[in-house]
Design a protein around this motif. Structure first.
Motif, mmCIF file in Angstrom:
data_model
loop_
_atom_site.group_PDB
_atom_site.id
_atom_site.type_symbol
_atom_site.label_atom_id
_atom_site.label_comp_id
_atom_site.label_asym_id
_atom_site.label_seq_id
_atom_site.Cartn_x
_atom_site.Cartn_y
_atom_site.Cartn_z
ATOM 1 N N VAL A 131 0.848 -1.206 0.000
ATOM 2 C CA VAL A 131 0.000 0.000 0.000
ATOM 3 C C VAL A 131 0.881 1.252 0.000
ATOM 4 O O VAL A 131 1.908 1.301 0.692
ATOM 5 C CB VAL A 131 -0.910 -0.022 1.263
ATOM 6 N N ILE A 132 0.443 2.277 -0.755
ATOM 7 C CA ILE A 132 1.088 3.594 -0.707
ATOM 8 C C ILE A 132 0.892 4.145 0.715
ATOM 9 O O ILE A 132 -0.243 4.127 1.225
ATOM 10 C CB ILE A 132 0.406 4.548 -1.726
ATOM 11 N N PRO A 133 1.975 4.614 1.374
ATOM 12 C CA PRO A 133 1.860 4.987 2.799
ATOM 13 C C PRO A 133 0.695 5.920 3.135
ATOM 14 O O PRO A 133 -0.008 5.711 4.129
ATOM 15 C CB PRO A 133 3.221 5.638 3.100
ATOM 16 N N MET A 134 0.419 6.959 2.301
ATOM 17 C CA MET A 134 -0.646 7.912 2.667
ATOM 18 C C MET A 134 -2.037 7.272 2.626
ATOM 19 O O MET A 134 -2.990 7.818 3.169
ATOM 20 C CB MET A 134 -0.632 9.149 1.750
ATOM 21 N N ALA A 135 -2.162 6.100 2.017
ATOM 22 C CA ALA A 135 -3.473 5.454 1.886
ATOM 23 C C ALA A 135 -3.725 4.420 2.990
ATOM 24 O O ALA A 135 -4.763 3.747 2.979
ATOM 25 C CB ALA A 135 -3.574 4.778 0.515
ATOM 26 N N VAL A 171 -3.884 0.761 -3.161
ATOM 27 C CA VAL A 171 -3.303 -0.590 -3.166
ATOM 28 C C VAL A 171 -2.376 -0.688 -4.372
ATOM 29 O O VAL A 171 -2.782 -0.421 -5.505
ATOM 30 C CB VAL A 171 -4.404 -1.680 -3.242
ATOM 31 N N VAL A 172 -1.132 -1.048 -4.108
ATOM 32 C CA VAL A 172 -0.171 -1.239 -5.206
ATOM 33 C C VAL A 172 -0.330 -2.662 -5.748
ATOM 34 O O VAL A 172 -0.477 -2.860 -6.955
ATOM 35 C CB VAL A 172 1.269 -1.005 -4.703
ATOM 36 N N THR A 173 -0.314 -3.621 -4.856
ATOM 37 C CA THR A 173 -0.415 -5.028 -5.249
ATOM 38 C C THR A 173 -0.990 -5.835 -4.101
ATOM 39 O O THR A 173 -0.647 -5.592 -2.942
ATOM 40 C CB THR A 173 0.988 -5.631 -5.544
ATOM 41 N N VAL A 174 -1.840 -6.792 -4.422
ATOM 42 C CA VAL A 174 -2.287 -7.772 -3.429
ATOM 43 C C VAL A 174 -1.520 -9.066 -3.697
ATOM 44 O O VAL A 174 -1.264 -9.437 -4.835
ATOM 45 C CB VAL A 174 -3.821 -7.962 -3.483
ATOM 46 N N GLY A 175 -1.184 -9.758 -2.607
ATOM 47 C CA GLY A 175 -0.368 -10.973 -2.743
ATOM 48 C C GLY A 175 -1.135 -12.208 -3.171
ATOM 49 O O GLY A 175 -0.703 -13.331 -2.913
#
Ligand code: 5RP
Length: 218
Positions: free
Chosen positions: A135-139, A192-196
């Protein structure tokens, strides 16, 4: 056989998929590390490797194995990596080591994804292992609230920063009955950048290390 010996059995069995002249995508984690150690025996035969994390790049280089940028390597023949859980359709949970984004990129750029794991990783329904989300920190707070709405329990991975400068939220309490649908739901959350979850691009082959040696599932 210990769990680590089972990981070694799976990693060594993956060597039969490596052919001279290939550029090999290499994953992250203890099982992938065993594969790197085995791959060193073929370092003069392959064209090179693409690493899925800084840690993997450093281990490959410590063996004198050539590491290439994905942007210069083109489409890869194979990607070899571990997993935290696999179901019987070879959908995976990955990211226990926090490298899920680069792992998903390299897996996506590879013709064949060979997953290597000890047999404790094979489950009927995924979700007991907390699902990592980069996750991008601000989110962080917004994404956590969205995860709660989805029925998950978000837990910040304290003191951890990914190779991409982001945070990881591990999600407990999920029963992943429809992996593709859940992957898409996570991907729709802004921040969300990526879900595993590797369901849109699952493994093609799962090599499980068992007490009786390596077992191949396709
Ligand atoms: C790293 C990963 C690993 O493949 C996963 O955590 C399995 O690790 P190990 O081989 O140490 O059990 O996804 O981000």
């Amino acid at each position: 056989m210990t769990q680590d010996e089972m990981k070694i059995a799976a990693a060594e069995a993956a060597m039969k998929y490596v052919e001279p002249g290939m550029i090999v995508g290499v994953g992250t984690g203890s099982t992938a590390n065993h594969f790197i150690d085995a791959l060193a025996t073929m370092k003069h035969d392959i064209e090179g490797t693409v690493a899925s994390s800084i840690a993997t790049e450093e281990r490959l280089k410590s063996h004198g194995i050539r590491v290439m940028e994905l942007n210069n390597a083109g489409q890869l023949s194979i990607y070899i990596d571990g997993a935290d859980e696999s179901d019987h359709h070879l959908n995976l949970i990955k990211g226990g080591g926090g490298a899920l984004t680069r792992e998903k990129i390299v897996a996506g750029a590879s013709d064949k994804f060979i997953c290597i794991a000890d047999d404790t990783k094979l489950v009927d329904v995924m979700g007991k292992f907390p699902l990592p989300v980069e996750v991008i920190p601000m989110a962080q707070s917004f994404v956590a609230r969205e995860i709660v709405k989805m029925g998950g329990i978000p837990i910040l991975r304290e003191g951890f920063t990914t190779d991409n400068g982001n945070i990881i939220i591990d999600v407990k309490g999920l029963e992943i009955l429809e992996p593709v649908k859940m992957e898409d739901e996570f991907n729709k959350i802004a921040g969300v950048v990526t879900v595993g979850l590797f369901a849109r691009r699952p493994a093609d082959v799962l090599i499980l290390g068992t007490a009786k040696g390596a077992k191949v599932l396709t």
